[in-house]
Write a protein that holds these residues in place. Structure first.
Motif, PDB file in Angstrom:
ATOM      1  N   ALA A   1      24.117   8.770  15.448  1.00 43.72           N
ATOM      2  CA  ALA A   1      24.528   8.538  14.060  1.00 43.72           C
ATOM      3  C   ALA A   1      24.011   7.183  13.584  1.00 43.72           C
ATOM      4  O   ALA A   1      24.740   6.185  13.590  1.00 43.72           O
ATOM      5  CB  ALA A   1      26.047   8.592  13.944  1.00 43.72           C
ATOM      6  N   PRO A   2      22.738   7.117  13.156  1.00 46.99           N
ATOM      7  CA  PRO A   2      22.166   5.837  12.741  1.00 46.99           C
ATOM      8  C   PRO A   2      22.759   5.329  11.440  1.00 46.99           C
ATOM      9  O   PRO A   2      23.147   6.105  10.567  1.00 46.99           O
ATOM     10  CB  PRO A   2      20.680   6.170  12.559  1.00 46.99           C
ATOM     11  CG  PRO A   2      20.662   7.628  12.215  1.00 46.99           C
ATOM     12  CD  PRO A   2      21.783   8.229  13.018  1.00 46.99           C
ATOM     13  N   ARG A   3      22.826   4.004  11.317  1.00 49.42           N
ATOM     14  CA  ARG A   3      23.313   3.382  10.088  1.00 49.42           C
ATOM     15  C   ARG A   3      22.175   3.325   9.050  1.00 49.42           C
ATOM     16  O   ARG A   3      21.078   3.812   9.292  1.00 49.42           O
ATOM     17  CB  ARG A   3      23.877   1.998  10.389  1.00 49.42           C
ATOM     18  CG  ARG A   3      22.853   0.966  10.821  1.00 49.42           C
ATOM     19  CD  ARG A   3      23.470  -0.202  11.561  1.00 49.42           C
ATOM     20  NE  ARG A   3      23.696   0.128  12.957  1.00 49.42           N
ATOM     21  CZ  ARG A   3      24.172  -0.718  13.851  1.00 49.42           C
ATOM     22  NH1 ARG A   3      24.517  -1.946  13.493  1.00 49.42           N
ATOM     23  NH2 ARG A   3      24.342  -0.346  15.095  1.00 49.42           N
ATOM     24  N   THR A   4      22.425   2.716   7.904  1.00 52.41           N
ATOM     25  CA  THR A   4      21.450   2.717   6.818  1.00 52.41           C
ATOM     26  C   THR A   4      20.287   1.770   7.100  1.00 52.41           C
ATOM     27  O   THR A   4      20.421   0.800   7.858  1.00 52.41           O
ATOM     28  CB  THR A   4      22.107   2.296   5.498  1.00 52.41           C
ATOM     29  OG1 THR A   4      22.542   0.922   5.612  1.00 52.41           O
ATOM     30  CG2 THR A   4      23.286   3.193   5.148  1.00 52.41           C
ATOM     31  N   ALA A   5      19.162   2.048   6.446  1.00 50.47           N
ATOM     32  CA  ALA A   5      18.008   1.156   6.535  1.00 50.47           C
ATOM     33  C   ALA A   5      18.336  -0.206   5.936  1.00 50.47           C
ATOM     34  O   ALA A   5      17.883  -1.242   6.428  1.00 50.47           O
ATOM     35  CB  ALA A   5      16.818   1.779   5.822  1.00 50.47           C
TER      36      ALA A   5
ATOM     37  N   ILE B   1       0.847  -1.187   0.000  1.00 54.66           N
ATOM     38  CA  ILE B   1       0.000   0.000   0.000  1.00 54.66           C
ATOM     39  C   ILE B   1       0.884   1.239   0.000  1.00 54.66           C
ATOM     40  O   ILE B   1       2.072   1.179   0.317  1.00 54.66           O
ATOM     41  CB  ILE B   1      -0.965   0.020   1.200  1.00 54.66           C
ATOM     42  CG1 ILE B   1      -0.211  -0.103   2.528  1.00 54.66           C
ATOM     43  CG2 ILE B   1      -1.994  -1.075   1.086  1.00 54.66           C
ATOM     44  CD1 ILE B   1      -1.116  -0.024   3.730  1.00 54.66           C
ATOM     45  N   ASP B   2       0.290   2.348  -0.369  1.00 52.97           N
ATOM     46  CA  ASP B   2       1.020   3.605  -0.460  1.00 52.97           C
ATOM     47  C   ASP B   2       1.164   4.206   0.928  1.00 52.97           C
ATOM     48  O   ASP B   2       0.245   4.843   1.450  1.00 52.97           O
ATOM     49  CB  ASP B   2       0.278   4.579  -1.385  1.00 52.97           C
ATOM     50  CG  ASP B   2       0.996   5.921  -1.494  1.00 52.97           C
ATOM     51  OD1 ASP B   2       2.228   5.954  -1.281  1.00 52.97           O
ATOM     52  OD2 ASP B   2       0.325   6.930  -1.786  1.00 52.97           O
ATOM     53  N   THR B   3       2.301   3.985   1.553  1.00 49.91           N
ATOM     54  CA  THR B   3       2.580   4.547   2.862  1.00 49.91           C
ATOM     55  C   THR B   3       4.077   4.724   3.003  1.00 49.91           C
ATOM     56  O   THR B   3       4.860   4.326   2.134  1.00 49.91           O
ATOM     57  CB  THR B   3       2.018   3.646   3.987  1.00 49.91           C
ATOM     58  OG1 THR B   3       2.108   4.350   5.236  1.00 49.91           O
ATOM     59  CG2 THR B   3       2.794   2.338   4.092  1.00 49.91           C
ATOM     60  N   GLY B   4       4.488   5.323   4.092  1.00 50.65           N
ATOM     61  CA  GLY B   4       5.910   5.518   4.337  1.00 50.65           C
ATOM     62  C   GLY B   4       6.229   5.325   5.802  1.00 50.65           C
ATOM     63  O   GLY B   4       5.384   5.562   6.666  1.00 50.65           O
ATOM     64  N   LEU B   5       7.433   4.872   6.094  1.00 51.19           N
ATOM     65  CA  LEU B   5       7.865   4.700   7.470  1.00 51.19           C
ATOM     66  C   LEU B   5       9.342   5.038   7.599  1.00 51.19           C
ATOM     67  O   LEU B   5      10.063   5.103   6.598  1.00 51.19           O
ATOM     68  CB  LEU B   5       7.595   3.286   7.980  1.00 51.19           C
ATOM     69  CG  LEU B   5       8.266   2.111   7.291  1.00 51.19           C
ATOM     70  CD1 LEU B   5       8.250   0.898   8.237  1.00 51.19           C
ATOM     71  CD2 LEU B   5       7.532   1.717   6.023  1.00 51.19           C
ATOM     72  N   ASN B   6       9.754   5.254   8.815  1.00 51.67           N
ATOM     73  CA  ASN B   6      11.143   5.592   9.099  1.00 51.67           C
ATOM     74  C   ASN B   6      11.811   4.355   9.697  1.00 51.67           C
ATOM     75  O   ASN B   6      11.499   3.954  10.817  1.00 51.67           O
ATOM     76  CB  ASN B   6      11.207   6.775  10.072  1.00 51.67           C
ATOM     77  CG  ASN B   6      12.627   7.229  10.349  1.00 51.67           C
ATOM     78  OD1 ASN B   6      13.403   6.513  10.972  1.00 51.67           O
ATOM     79  ND2 ASN B   6      12.962   8.422   9.903  1.00 51.67           N
ATOM     80  N   VAL B   7      12.704   3.748   8.938  1.00 53.34           N
ATOM     81  CA  VAL B   7      13.356   2.498   9.348  1.00 53.34           C
ATOM     82  C   VAL B   7      14.659   2.808  10.075  1.00 53.34           C
ATOM     83  O   VAL B   7      15.524   3.515   9.547  1.00 53.34           O
ATOM     84  CB  VAL B   7      13.646   1.606   8.125  1.00 53.34           C
ATOM     85  CG1 VAL B   7      14.440   0.376   8.538  1.00 53.34           C
ATOM     86  CG2 VAL B   7      12.344   1.204   7.447  1.00 53.34           C
ATOM     87  N   VAL B   8      14.801   2.262  11.284  1.00 53.34           N
ATOM     88  CA  VAL B   8      16.012   2.478  12.073  1.00 53.34           C
ATOM     89  C   VAL B   8      16.486   1.146  12.639  1.00 53.34           C
ATOM     90  O   VAL B   8      15.681   0.297  13.046  1.00 53.34           O
ATOM     91  CB  VAL B   8      15.757   3.505  13.203  1.00 53.34           C
ATOM     92  CG1 VAL B   8      14.624   3.062  14.135  1.00 53.34           C
ATOM     93  CG2 VAL B   8      17.026   3.765  14.005  1.00 53.34           C
ATOM     94  N   HIS B   9      17.793   0.941  12.641  1.00 52.83           N
ATOM     95  CA  HIS B   9      18.361  -0.291  13.203  1.00 52.83           C
ATOM     96  C   HIS B   9      18.114  -0.304  14.711  1.00 52.83           C
ATOM     97  O   HIS B   9      18.350   0.680  15.406  1.00 52.83           O
ATOM     98  CB  HIS B   9      19.860  -0.342  12.929  1.00 52.83           C
ATOM     99  CG  HIS B   9      20.455  -1.716  13.035  1.00 52.83           C
ATOM    100  ND1 HIS B   9      20.487  -2.418  14.222  1.00 52.83           N
ATOM    101  CD2 HIS B   9      21.030  -2.530  12.098  1.00 52.83           C
ATOM    102  CE1 HIS B   9      21.065  -3.587  14.031  1.00 52.83           C
ATOM    103  NE2 HIS B   9      21.391  -3.686  12.748  1.00 52.83           N
ATOM    104  N   VAL B  10      17.637  -1.449  15.208  1.00 52.55           N
ATOM    105  CA  VAL B  10      17.282  -1.549  16.623  1.00 52.55           C
ATOM    106  C   VAL B  10      18.488  -1.277  17.532  1.00 52.55           C
ATOM    107  O   VAL B  10      18.338  -0.731  18.642  1.00 52.55           O
ATOM    108  CB  VAL B  10      16.660  -2.932  16.925  1.00 52.55           C
ATOM    109  CG1 VAL B  10      17.679  -4.043  16.770  1.00 52.55           C
ATOM    110  CG2 VAL B  10      16.022  -2.950  18.302  1.00 52.55           C
TER     111      VAL B  10
END
Length: 213
Positions: A188-192, A79-88
């Motif tokens: 300083a988060p790493r990449t999704a 579906i058309d949505t967006g989220l912010n992915v962060v490494h736990v």
């Protein structure tokens, strides 16, 4: 509504604007914690994680289920949505940084990369070799499925595959800015892609993915 990432200045008018009891409880605890810091001087710092993904997700959580459903071929469309992915692990470190460097009474968003769900699935395809779904499900169809699935799950005493609250949230792009945490905490988060790969590898190694997949 214009997909501008929200920051710490964003605020719900009341709990009535928040979707679902789980998120209402988070909102109310956030308000209470900051009120205690302001009015009673308690040494409180608040962190607001985005969508944590990574290893050791034993349940798995709703974000982890995105990964397991994809790997098991249970996600034929999106579906058309967006989220912010962060490494736990970045979220865990962000808690420590906030505790040691955060300003009392302040809150810090601990996020990673803002992505559409389609971009998330494309990254999962890249790290796993599974093809990403090509078809987009209209929101009205997803809502109807979520309503029926949630009702049936309640009757069966099981968890729904597509919780209605999650479908309601998906109507909005859940994108955030972590600039304040980066600036004040050294966050300083790493990449999704790294988060998704670590999650996929862990789920595969621990039996969450069917052999056929």
């Amino acid at each position: 509504h214009d997909r501008t990432p929200a920051d710490e200045a964003g605020e719900y008018a009341s709990a009535d604007d928040v979707v679902g009891h789980y998120k209402k409880s988070k909102f109310l605890s956030d308000v209470l914690a900051r009120r205690l810091a302001k009015d009673e001087g308690l040494p409180v710092v608040v962190v607001n994680p985005a969508a944590p993904i990574g290893p050791l997700d034993i349940k798995p959580t709703p974000t982890g289920r995105i990964v397991t459903d994809f790997l098991n071929g249970k996600m034929p469309s999106y579906i058309d949505t967006g989220l912010n992915v962060v490494h736990v692990e970045d979220v865990a470190l962000g808690h420590w940084l906030a505790a040691t460097k955060g300003r009392l009474g302040e809150r810090y968003i601990l996020g990673g990369e803002n992505l559409t769900l389609k971009q998330v699935l494309d990254l999962l395809s890249k790290v796993s070799g599974r093809p990403a779904p090509r078809f987009q499900t209209p929101y009205a169809v997803a809502y109807a499925f979520g309503a029926v699935d949630t009702a049936l799950a309640r009757l069966r005493g099981t968890e729904p595959r597509a919780p209605l609250d999650a479908i309601k949230m998906a109507r909005h792009y859940m994108w955030f800015s972590s600039d304040k945490a980066k600036r004040e905490l050294g966050y300083a988060p790493r990449t999704a892609e790294s988060a998704l790969k670590d999650a996929a590898d862990w789920f595969l190694a621990n039996g969450y993915v069917k052999a056929a997949a």
